[in-house]
Structures are given as structure tokens and as C-alpha cells.
Design a protein around this motif. Structure first.
Motif, PDB file in Angstrom:
ATOM      1  N   ASN A 104      12.707  59.990  26.417  1.00 54.58           N
ATOM      2  CA  ASN A 104      12.249  61.030  27.371  1.00 54.58           C
ATOM      3  C   ASN A 104      10.874  61.506  27.066  1.00 54.58           C
ATOM      4  OD1 ASN A 104      14.895  61.308  28.343  1.00 54.58           O
ATOM      5  ND2 ASN A 104      15.067  63.328  27.354  1.00 54.58           N
ATOM      6  N   HIS A 108       8.711  61.237  30.376  1.00 55.39           N
ATOM      7  CA  HIS A 108       8.754  62.369  31.044  1.00 55.39           C
ATOM      8  C   HIS A 108       7.501  63.583  30.633  1.00 55.39           C
ATOM      9  CE1 HIS A 108      12.413  61.477  32.971  1.00 55.39           C
ATOM     10  NE2 HIS A 108      12.910  61.516  31.849  1.00 55.39           N
ATOM     11  N   ALA A 109       7.053  63.171  29.492  1.00 52.42           N
ATOM     12  CA  ALA A 109       6.425  64.312  28.671  1.00 52.42           C
ATOM     13  C   ALA A 109       4.993  64.476  29.041  1.00 52.42           C
ATOM     14  CB  ALA A 109       6.593  64.045  27.303  1.00 52.42           C
ATOM     15  N   ASP A 134       7.054  66.550  21.110  1.00 53.04           N
ATOM     16  CA  ASP A 134       5.783  66.067  21.778  1.00 53.04           C
ATOM     17  C   ASP A 134       4.960  67.351  22.187  1.00 53.04           C
ATOM     18  OD1 ASP A 134       6.089  66.987  24.745  1.00 53.04           O
ATOM     19  OD2 ASP A 134       8.096  66.034  24.293  1.00 53.04           O
ATOM     20  N   GLY A 176      20.610  61.181  29.514  1.00 62.07           N
ATOM     21  CA  GLY A 176      20.192  61.440  27.995  1.00 62.07           C
ATOM     22  C   GLY A 176      20.312  62.857  27.232  1.00 62.07           C
TER      23      GLY A 176
HETATM   24  N1  LIG Z   1      10.057  65.269  26.535  1.00 65.72           N
HETATM   25  C1  LIG Z   1      10.352  65.693  27.558  1.00 65.72           C
HETATM   26  N2  LIG Z   1       9.179  66.069  28.627  1.00 65.72           N
HETATM   27  C2  LIG Z   1       9.226  66.496  29.633  1.00 65.72           C
HETATM   28  N3  LIG Z   1      10.536  66.528  30.180  1.00 65.72           N
HETATM   29  C3  LIG Z   1      11.325  66.123  29.810  1.00 65.72           C
HETATM   30  C4  LIG Z   1      11.570  65.761  28.355  1.00 65.72           C
HETATM   31  N4  LIG Z   1      12.743  65.445  28.183  1.00 65.72           N
HETATM   32  C5  LIG Z   1      13.614  65.560  29.196  1.00 65.72           C
HETATM   33  N5  LIG Z   1      12.861  66.091  30.212  1.00 65.72           N
HETATM   34  C6  LIG Z   1      13.048  66.464  31.689  1.00 65.72           C
HETATM   35  O1  LIG Z   1      14.729  66.620  31.592  1.00 65.72           O
HETATM   36  C7  LIG Z   1      15.059  65.821  32.539  1.00 65.72           C
HETATM   37  C8  LIG Z   1      16.609  65.639  32.092  1.00 65.72           C
HETATM   38  O2  LIG Z   1      16.536  64.522  30.849  1.00 65.72           O
HETATM   39  P1  LIG Z   1      17.613  63.374  30.646  1.00 65.72           P
HETATM   40  O3  LIG Z   1      17.238  62.718  29.442  1.00 65.72           O
HETATM   41  O4  LIG Z   1      19.060  64.153  30.768  1.00 65.72           O
HETATM   42  O5  LIG Z   1      17.717  62.456  31.949  1.00 65.72           O
HETATM   43  P2  LIG Z   1      16.655  61.644  32.626  1.00 65.72           P
HETATM   44  O6  LIG Z   1      15.555  61.004  31.503  1.00 65.72           O
HETATM   45  O7  LIG Z   1      15.911  61.978  33.649  1.00 65.72           O
HETATM   46  O8  LIG Z   1      17.656  60.295  32.716  1.00 65.72           O
HETATM   47  P3  LIG Z   1      17.913  59.141  31.576  1.00 65.72           P
HETATM   48  O9  LIG Z   1      18.294  59.953  30.369  1.00 65.72           O
HETATM   49  O10 LIG Z   1      19.581  59.175  32.198  1.00 65.72           O
HETATM   50  O11 LIG Z   1      17.296  57.925  31.813  1.00 65.72           O
HETATM   51  C9  LIG Z   1      14.261  64.686  32.696  1.00 65.72           C
HETATM   52  O12 LIG Z   1      14.487  64.127  33.983  1.00 65.72           O
HETATM   53  C10 LIG Z   1      12.820  65.508  32.809  1.00 65.72           C
HETATM   54  O13 LIG Z   1      12.608  66.156  33.874  1.00 65.72           O
END
Ligand SMILES: Nc1ncnc2c1ncn2[C@@H]1O[C@H](COP(=O)(O)OP(=O)(O)OP(=O)(O)O)[C@@H](O)[C@H]1O
Ligand SMILES: [Mg+2]
Length: 362
Positions: A104, A108-109, A134, A176
Motif C-alpha cells: 500500500n 498509494h502513499a 510512511d 489488503g
Molecule cells: N499507506 C497508504 N497511504 C495512502 N492511502 C492508503 C495507504 N494504504 C491504504 N490506502 C488507501 O486505502 C485503500 C484501501 O487499501 P487496501 O489495501 O484495502 O486496498 P487496495 O490497496 O486499494 O487494493 P488491494 O490491496 O486489493 O491491492 C487504498 O485504495 C488507498 O486509497
């Protein structure tokens, strides 16, 4: 502390100096050094941790998928040599969750510093806790553009851990955080997220709570504690859209059985030395775990390229393992290959001595 150390790394990157004054208490001082906090807070004054024990994996940094894999492999290697009485599913659960939370950060971060990771092994309570941090945009900012709803930060955290919630279904499936949360629940563990002004805490005993914090956390900190007192029902924890997910991982890849079901264990690569009990102890635990976790076949310990081992090392690994299992189980579980005659003699003697309750110290 991992969050503070991560923030200090960001300061260093912005050319802001940070100076650490270590705690006066000797035990705490040691913890700051061993855990790598001292190094990440003030790398000018403190060297990287050389701790190689089994209580923790010191804080480390990863900035892409490759570094993430190296970090997670290293952690699993330590856990395999550190834990006892855990099931294969427990180790797979830890690996799966660790990878998801670290992934993640990469996905995403938008963190300028990558992510930071630390693992603590609570041997007495039979739990492994990891923290991933992060200094990126945070979960609320990542999810906010997905809807017009005006949610508060802590409400976004509550959303993020639900099945199928993702900022972009083309990038992820929203499994996740949901799966990680489920694993902590199914294993009598704990789950904690801090991001933006949101805080989320969940445990079996006190349920799930989200709240708004006074001080914002710029970035994301996820702490997951996974218990291994009882074998985890992994397929139950990892059921997505009604389908069970069966992850394969570190054990399947690194210790893949050959056609006869045997696992190859190269002692010269695995062991950090051959002279001391300290070097032998993690190897014995690792061998014992591998034998227990492998369903068929033996663990073939390859001693090629090892001309000498100390008697204490031979006893720590083979003497104790032989007595622990007994002759028949030892022969059923292990085969020693490419043993130098001198090493063979030393191992034989260590086993005889331990069998006869000889003079070795524990
Ligand atoms: N470290 C992070 N920084 C910013 N946003 C985050 C972070 N971790 C999670 N998120 C946000 O939370 C959402 C959900 O996370 P999650 O891991 O459940 O799903 P995903 O990463 O979108 O999909 P998958 O894990 O199935 O690949 C992400 O789509 C993102 O928007
Ligand atoms: Mg994810």
C-alpha cells in the motif's frame, strides 16, 4: 517510535538536522540502538543496528517493490529461526499481511521517503507485531476523491478496512487492509491505524473503535499484531467475495521440496558462523521448524564447504536436535550430506555426549 524516526528521515531529506540525545536508562538506550531508531533519527551520530537476535527485526526502509521483497524475506527468515510452535498458516498469514500493508505504501502513499517497517516478536504472548509507516498523503486523502460524501478522516479509516474499498478498482481490489484486519481478528491480535486526523483500533476483546485525533498524523502508520497461540484459520480470514484465497509464499518458494518431497538446507549459506552456540541456536530452531512444517520428505542438510565446526556449535545444532527428536525421528526427518570427516566426527561426538548427559552446558 517508528513514526518519529520516519519523520526525522523526512527532515534530513529537507536538510533539517536532527540530533538525538539517547535515554539515560541503559536498557532503553540499548533498545534505541538495536531497533535502529537511533540510526534513523540521527544517522550522523549513530551507526546502523547490528542486532541479529530473535526478539525483533530492526526498523528498515523500503522504497520499491524489490526492496519490499528483500525486507519481507529477511523478516521471514528471522521469524523462522525465532518462533516455535507456530503453524504454516500462521507464517503465511504474517507474510501476506506484511506484504499487503507494505504494498500500500508503494501504491498509494506517494511518500517521498518510501516506507519503514519494523517487527517485534512477543515470545511470551506468542504474537508477532509489525508496524509499517510512511510520510505520504494518508488514507483519508487517498480515498476522499472516490466519492462526494463529506466524511471525516476517522470515517475514512473505517471505510478503508472494509472489503472491496479501494481508491481505484483498476489498481487494487480493496482486499489488503480488510484481509489484514481479519487476520488480526482471527488470531486474537490487534489492529491499529493512524492517518490524518483519524485513529482506528480493533481487538477481539474491545471491538472496533475509530476516533478523531487532536494532532494530525501526516502519513500512515499501520500496526498489526498477529497471534500464533492457536493455528489461524487462514482460508476463513482470507475469503474475498465469497472465494477463499490461498496464498503461497516464502516457505513454498525458498524451501520448495524436490520430486521426492525433500527440502534442501544449505548450512554454509544459512549459518552466520560455525563457532558458537549463538550461531547454532537459530539454525536449530529453523531446522526443527522446517522438519515440523514440511508434510513429506526430509530436510537434507548440506554441509558442503564446511571444513570445521566447534564442538559447542555441533552440540547446539545437532546434539540438541537429536535428543529433542530421538534417534528414530531424527533419522526420519533429517539427512546430512557432504559432511567432511572431521565435521562428522565432531557432530557424532556432540550427539554421543548429549545422549549420555555429558558435560555440555545448556
Ligand atoms: N499507506 C497508504 N497511504 C495512502 N492511502 C492508503 C495507504 N494504504 C491504504 N490506502 C488507501 O486505502 C485503500 C484501501 O487499501 P487496501 O489495501 O484495502 O486496498 P487496495 O490497496 O486499494 O487494493 P488491494 O490491496 O486489493 O491491492 C487504498 O485504495 C488507498 O486509497
Ligand atoms: Mg492494498
Amino acid at each position: 517510535m517508528i513514526a518519529i524516526a520516519a519523520r526525522c528521515q523526512e527532515y534530513w531529506k529537507k536538510s533539517i538536522d536532527v540530533q538525538l540525545e539517547l535515554p539515560a536508562d541503559e536498557k532503553l538506550k540499548k533498545l534505541f540502538r538495536n531497533s535502529n531508531w537511533a540510526y534513523f533519527i540521527d544517522p550522523r551520530s549513530h551507526a546502523e543496528s547490528r542486532y541479529r537476535g530473535v526478539e525483533q527485526v530492526p526498523m528498515l526502509r523500503f522504497s520499491d517493490a524489490k526492496e519490499q521483497q528483500i525486507a519481507v524475506d529477511r523478516i521471514l527468515d528471522v521469524l523462522l529461526a525465532a518462533l516455535s510452535d507456530f503453524s504454516r498458516a500462521d507464517l503465511t498469514a504474517i507474510e501476506w499481511a506484511l506484504n499487503e500493508v507494505a504494498d500500500n505504501v508503494n501504491n498509494h502513499a506517494q511518500s517521498t521517503m518510501g516506507g519503514f517497517l519494523q517487527v517485534t516478536n512477543f515470545r511470551n504472548s506468542k504474537a508477532v507485531e509489525f508496524a509499517v509507516c510512511d510520510v505520504g498523503i494518508g488514507i483519508p486523502s487517498s480515498l476522499r476523491p472516490t466519492t462526494k460524501d463529506n466524511k471525516r478522516d476517522h470515517e475514512w479509516l473505517d471505510r478503508a478496512i472494509r472489503e472491496g474499498v479501494t481508491r481505484d478498482s483498476k489498481v487494487g481490489q480493496g482486499n489488503g487492509l480488510y484481509g489484514t484486519w481479519r487476520i488480526t481478528q482471527k488470531s486474537q491480535g490487534q489492529f491499529h491505524i493512524m492517518s490524518g486526523r483519524g485513529s482506528l483500533v480493533s481487538s477481539q476483546s474491545s471491538g472496533l473503535h475509530v476516533s478523531e485525533t487532536q494532532v494530525p498524523f501526516s502519513g500512515t502508520l499501520v500496526i498489526a499484531r498477529i497471534g500464533y497461540r492457536a493455528p489461524i484459520a487462514l482460508s476463513d480470514a482470507l475469503t474475498f467475495r465469497g472465494r477463499q484465497h490461498e496464498p503461497t509464499g516464502y516457505l513454498d518458494v525458498k524451501y520448495e521440496p524436490d520430486t521426492q518431497g525433500n527440502i534442501n538446507f544449505n548450512l554454509s549459506i544459512e549459518s552466520s558462523g560455525f563457532g558458537s552456540r549463538a550461531a547454532g541456536e537459530p539454525i536449530r530452531r529453523k531446522l526443527s521448524n522446517l522438519a515440523r512444517l514440511s508434510s513429506a520428505g526430509r530436510v537434507v542438510v548440506d554441509l558442503a564447504g564446511i571444513p570445521l565446526v566447534s564442538s559447542s556449535y555441533a552440540d547446539e545444532v545437532f546434539g540438541k536436535l537429536f535428543v529433542e527428536l530421538g534417534p528414530i525421528s531424527f533419522a526420519k526427518n533429517f539427512e546430512l550430506r557432504n559432511v567432511d570427516p572431521l565435521v562428522r566426527d565432531l557432530i557424532d561426538r556432540a550427539i554421543y555426549q548429549r545422549m549420555s548427559g555429558g558435560p555440555q552446558s545448556a
